[in-house]
Design a protein around this motif. Structure first.
Motif, mmCIF file in Angstrom:
data_model
loop_
_atom_site.group_PDB
_atom_site.id
_atom_site.type_symbol
_atom_site.label_atom_id
_atom_site.label_comp_id
_atom_site.label_asym_id
_atom_site.label_seq_id
_atom_site.Cartn_x
_atom_site.Cartn_y
_atom_site.Cartn_z
ATOM 1 N N PHE A 367 0.832 -1.205 0.000
ATOM 2 C CA PHE A 367 0.000 0.000 0.000
ATOM 3 C C PHE A 367 0.867 1.257 0.000
ATOM 4 O O PHE A 367 0.604 2.209 -0.739
ATOM 5 C CB PHE A 367 -0.923 -0.008 1.220
ATOM 6 C CG PHE A 367 -1.780 1.221 1.343
ATOM 7 C CD1 PHE A 367 -2.923 1.369 0.582
ATOM 8 C CD2 PHE A 367 -1.436 2.235 2.222
ATOM 9 C CE1 PHE A 367 -3.709 2.499 0.687
ATOM 10 C CE2 PHE A 367 -2.215 3.372 2.340
ATOM 11 C CZ PHE A 367 -3.357 3.501 1.569
ATOM 12 N N LEU A 368 1.919 1.271 0.821
ATOM 13 C CA LEU A 368 2.810 2.430 0.869
ATOM 14 C C LEU A 368 3.533 2.621 -0.463
ATOM 15 O O LEU A 368 3.730 3.752 -0.914
ATOM 16 C CB LEU A 368 3.822 2.252 2.003
ATOM 17 C CG LEU A 368 3.238 2.213 3.421
ATOM 18 C CD1 LEU A 368 4.339 1.961 4.439
ATOM 19 C CD2 LEU A 368 2.502 3.502 3.743
ATOM 20 N N LYS A 369 3.919 1.522 -1.096
ATOM 21 C CA LYS A 369 4.573 1.623 -2.404
ATOM 22 C C LYS A 369 3.607 2.193 -3.443
ATOM 23 O O LYS A 369 3.991 3.007 -4.292
ATOM 24 C CB LYS A 369 5.059 0.242 -2.836
ATOM 25 C CG LYS A 369 5.894 0.240 -4.106
ATOM 26 C CD LYS A 369 6.251 -1.189 -4.512
ATOM 27 C CE LYS A 369 7.077 -1.872 -3.446
ATOM 28 N NZ LYS A 369 7.476 -3.243 -3.854
ATOM 29 N N ALA A 373 4.064 5.713 -5.505
ATOM 30 C CA ALA A 373 4.014 5.782 -6.966
ATOM 31 C C ALA A 373 3.005 6.824 -7.434
ATOM 32 O O ALA A 373 3.246 7.557 -8.401
ATOM 33 C CB ALA A 373 3.667 4.410 -7.539
ATOM 34 N N LEU A 374 1.867 6.915 -6.746
ATOM 35 C CA LEU A 374 0.863 7.916 -7.115
ATOM 36 C C LEU A 374 1.386 9.327 -6.884
ATOM 37 O O LEU A 374 1.158 10.230 -7.692
ATOM 38 C CB LEU A 374 -0.417 7.683 -6.308
ATOM 39 C CG LEU A 374 -1.195 6.397 -6.626
ATOM 40 C CD1 LEU A 374 -2.377 6.239 -5.681
ATOM 41 C CD2 LEU A 374 -1.677 6.408 -8.072
ATOM 42 N N LYS A 375 2.112 9.534 -5.776
ATOM 43 C CA LYS A 375 2.672 10.857 -5.504
ATOM 44 C C LYS A 375 3.725 11.225 -6.544
ATOM 45 O O LYS A 375 3.796 12.371 -6.991
ATOM 46 C CB LYS A 375 3.275 10.884 -4.103
ATOM 47 C CG LYS A 375 2.246 10.828 -2.986
ATOM 48 C CD LYS A 375 2.909 10.882 -1.623
ATOM 49 C CE LYS A 375 1.878 10.832 -0.508
ATOM 50 N NZ LYS A 375 2.518 10.856 0.836
ATOM 51 N N ALA A 376 4.566 10.238 -6.918
ATOM 52 C CA ALA A 376 5.590 10.510 -7.927
ATOM 53 C C ALA A 376 4.953 10.834 -9.274
ATOM 54 O O ALA A 376 5.414 11.721 -9.997
ATOM 55 C CB ALA A 376 6.515 9.300 -8.054
ATOM 56 N N LYS A 377 3.869 10.141 -9.604
ATOM 57 C CA LYS A 377 3.179 10.414 -10.863
ATOM 58 C C LYS A 377 2.570 11.802 -10.859
ATOM 59 O O LYS A 377 2.628 12.527 -11.860
ATOM 60 C CB LYS A 377 2.096 9.357 -11.090
ATOM 61 C CG LYS A 377 1.365 9.499 -12.406
ATOM 62 C CD LYS A 377 0.341 8.385 -12.585
ATOM 63 C CE LYS A 377 -0.396 8.530 -13.909
ATOM 64 N NZ LYS A 377 -1.415 7.456 -14.093
ATOM 65 N N ALA A 378 1.980 12.185 -9.719
ATOM 66 C CA ALA A 378 1.399 13.523 -9.622
ATOM 67 C C ALA A 378 2.475 14.603 -9.690
ATOM 68 O O ALA A 378 2.262 15.682 -10.237
ATOM 69 C CB ALA A 378 0.607 13.645 -8.320
ATOM 70 N N LYS A 379 3.668 14.306 -9.151
ATOM 71 C CA LYS A 379 4.759 15.277 -9.185
ATOM 72 C C LYS A 379 5.312 15.437 -10.591
ATOM 73 O O LYS A 379 5.658 16.540 -11.015
ATOM 74 C CB LYS A 379 5.864 14.835 -8.225
ATOM 75 C CG LYS A 379 7.007 15.823 -8.108
ATOM 76 C CD LYS A 379 8.035 15.348 -7.090
ATOM 77 C CE LYS A 379 9.175 16.359 -6.966
ATOM 78 N NZ LYS A 379 10.190 15.901 -5.979
ATOM 79 N N ASN A 380 5.415 14.319 -11.332
ATOM 80 C CA ASN A 380 5.936 14.374 -12.694
ATOM 81 C C ASN A 380 4.932 14.944 -13.683
ATOM 82 O O ASN A 380 5.312 15.434 -14.741
ATOM 83 C CB ASN A 380 6.364 12.977 -13.148
ATOM 84 C CG ASN A 380 7.524 12.439 -12.332
ATOM 85 O OD1 ASN A 380 8.334 13.201 -11.809
ATOM 86 N ND2 ASN A 380 7.606 11.115 -12.204
ATOM 87 N N ASN A 381 3.647 14.856 -13.354
ATOM 88 C CA ASN A 381 2.602 15.382 -14.227
ATOM 89 C C ASN A 381 1.747 16.376 -13.445
ATOM 90 O O ASN A 381 0.606 16.075 -13.089
ATOM 91 C CB ASN A 381 1.726 14.248 -14.771
ATOM 92 C CG ASN A 381 2.531 13.250 -15.575
ATOM 93 O OD1 ASN A 381 3.117 13.586 -16.592
ATOM 94 N ND2 ASN A 381 2.569 12.007 -15.105
ATOM 95 N N PRO A 382 2.307 17.545 -13.138
ATOM 96 C CA PRO A 382 1.533 18.513 -12.352
ATOM 97 C C PRO A 382 0.355 19.047 -13.143
ATOM 98 O O PRO A 382 0.352 19.041 -14.374
ATOM 99 C CB PRO A 382 2.560 19.623 -12.060
ATOM 100 C CG PRO A 382 3.542 19.522 -13.190
ATOM 101 C CD PRO A 382 3.613 18.050 -13.541
#
Length: 599
Positions: A367-369, A373-382
């Motif tokens: 779940f933490l992983k 991954a969702l946070k990294a995706k949101a950061k890369n695609n603001p």
């Protein structure tokens, strides 16, 4: 007939005139009415609601079953389910119904997988799964996690301990479906030792286990009874569906992932794992699994933990499809099949613990992983930045900008050019001129007189240097004296007809800036603004947009109170033309403004 047709046509025309929202709302209302009528007013709909309520009851969210049947019927269904589970566990097991046949092939070492187990596909109307036959019940051992604090996946247990196959066993506390698999429920027994129990030894618990001789035991027993029966491996779960060769009543029609275990009279153990909660396999009912066991002549059968925990691992590979979105789950116990069961030892991971953490979303690695991954995706695609809408200035701001006083950044020459002011930390009105003693410099009093102790007094006479260096006195209360205008340097060789008294205290003695030849400073003679010379000069000066000769009295930068009109009885230059080289003209400005010499 014609009236009905006209009504239909008019209604259709009205619907066509409606907006899409109104038509959608009408369709949704009609559909809701039809579905509700079917679900609550027909026998088939009632059975469907009961089935959906039963499906929810066997999950961790059983309280939500009221949506389908109401709170009263939900509580009644829960009570009936608990009742049939307890009643099915009451009958004592007859151990003489199972005889484990000694066989050389089952007792020799280094047996192959095919000699130990057999795995095949099995399916029902709405589900698919696997069925595993274990020929030697003594090869089954209950295994616990490797380390304290968290459960372990079955595939990891199989590889770590060298097992042939494995299936999930007892239940555990599972907060939000994201538990760590360590908080076991009931009893955990391995190798004849009680590894863990959350009840007193005298309290009877639901048990699914094996004796040292390999006989499957299912029912409700306390620890003392289990010890007398010679239980070697055990975990806690329910319900019991076959006892002593007889099928038991089942009051549960729900479909879910299931893990069942049964034993034939010859000792062969059968595990059935049904996948569920997916489009490929909805899940099996207790009745369907019971019928499969009866078809294999099983004499005793029951169920292990189900739901997302149901899974089967063979030779280190997961052969079923767990309903958990993270695949295999960490579990507190599992039944593993060994070629050398005597070498398998379960870890006592609960010894010495006073509290047990069941885990949850805060420590679930998958779940933490996923969240990372969702946070990294949101950061890369603001999200695209929105352009702020410009706001119009308010009426107050517009008035403020309109009324803001304009500042003068220089002194206007008579010729129409502007000279910027020289930077200084001291105003020119109080700064001594070059070649003068700063101790003799005084400030110019305000026009109209000064105040002494709150009384209005007549302003003192102001003095100017004449062409010969003698002071010229100007009395503000009298008309200015007419001074002849020279054609050379201002005041050169001319004598002022007025008396030159000594400057009085409080007067302004403003000296002009000396020229480069060192011959002294001169000042423009005082002239009455009404003299013919001044009038003729004004008439002969051509008017143009760039002519600024009339602005010679404009206050310099920093003036906050001066007006463009010179005060009364203050001498002004007699001509707008610039003085010749070698002479300097000083413009007198009202008090409070800065006096800037004009070259």
């Amino acid at each position: 007939m014609s009236n009905a047709l006209q009504f239909f046509q008019s209604t259709r025309q009205q619907l066509r005139d409606w907006s899409w929202f109104k038509r959608s709302l009408l369709g949704f209302t009609i559909l809701t009415f039809m579905v509700s009528s079917f679900m609550f007013l027909t026998p088939v709909g009632t059975e469907m609601r009961i089935w959906m309520a039963n499906t929810v009851i066997i999950t961790q969210h059983r309280d939500w079953a009221w949506i389908f049947v109401g709170t009263e019927q939900r509580d009644s269904m829960l009570q009936k389910m608990r009742q049939f589970i307890e009643e099915n566990a009451e009958e004592k097991q007859q151990f003489n119904m199972v005889t484990v046949q000694p066989n050389f092939a089952l007792t020799r070492k280094n047996r192959s997988i095919d000699e130990l187990i057999k795995v095949e596909d099995v399916s029902g109307t709405f589900w698919k799964g696997k069925r595993m036959y274990v020929y030697d019940p003594k090869s089954i051992r209950l295994m616990t996690p490797e380390k304290p604090g968290e459960g372990e996946k079955i595939s990891s247990m199989v590889k770590r301990t060298g097992a042939v196959a494995g299936v999930n066993a007892g239940g555990f506390d599972d907060p939000e479906g994201l538990g760590n698999g360590f908080a076991a429920i009931g009893a955990v027994i391995s190798g004849g030792e009680v590894i863990y129990t959350d009840q007193d030894s005298s309290v009877a618990q639901h048990i699914v286990g094996f004796t040292k001789e390999g006989t499957l035991v299912i029912g409700k027993y306390n620890m003392f009874e289990l010890q007398e029966m010679g239980i070697s491996e055990a975990a806690s779960f329910y319900p019991r569906v076959i006892a002593n060769g007889k099928p038991l009543p089942i009051n549960d029609v729900s479909r879910a992932p299931r893990t069942g275990v049964g034993q034939k009279a010859d000792g062969t153990v059968i595990f059935i794992v049904a996948d569920g909660r997916s489009t490929q396999s909805v899940g099996a009912t207790l009745k369907e699994i019971q019928e499969l066991f009866l078809a294999d002549d099983v004499v005793n059968a029951g169920f292990l933990d189900g739901g997302a925990s149901s899974e089967l691992v063979v030779n280190g590979e997961l052969v079923t499809k767990p309903s958990s979105r993270y695949g295999e789950r960490r579990l507190p116990s599992a039944y593993l099949v060994y070629d050398h069961p005597e070498d398998a030892v379960a870890n006592r991971v609960w010894d010495g613990l006073t509290t047990i953490n069941a885990g949850g979303a805060f420590d679930h690695p998958d779940f933490l992983k996923e969240q990372a991954a969702l946070k990294a995706k949101a950061k890369n695609n603001p999200a695209p930045a929105t352009t702020p809408t410009p706001t119009k200035p308010t009426e107050t701001e517009t008035k403020t900008e309109t009324k803001a006083p304009a500042t003068n950044t220089g002194t206007t020459k008579p010729s129409g050019t502007t000279e910027p002011t020289k930077p200084s930390t001291q105003s020119d009105a109080t700064k001594p001129a070059q070649g003068t003693d700063s101790s003799k410099t005084t400030t110019t009093p305000a026009a109209g007189g000064n105040k002494d102790n709150g009384k209005e007094t007549t302003p003192p006479a102001s003095t100017q240097q004449g062409g010969s260096g003698n002071p010229v006195t100007t009395d503000p209360t009298k008309p200015a004296e007419h001074t002849p205008t020279g054609t050379g340097a201002a005041g050169a060789g001319a004598t002022n007809p007025t008396t030159n008294p000594t400057p009085t205290t409080g007067g302004s003695s403003q000296q002009g800036q000396g020229d480069h030849s060192g011959t002294g400073s001169t000042s423009a003679p005082a002239t009455n603004p009404t003299t013919p010379a001044a009038s003729d000069a004004a008439k002969n000066t051509p008017a143009s947009s760039g002519d600024t000769s009339s602005k010679i009295n404009t206050p310099a930068t920093g003036d906050t109170g001066a007006k463009n009109t010179p005060p009364a009885n203050v001498p002004v230059p007699s001509s707008p033309t610039a003085p010749p080289n070698g002479s300097t003209s000083t413009t007198v400005v009202p008090s409070g403004s800065t006096s800037v010499p004009v070259k």
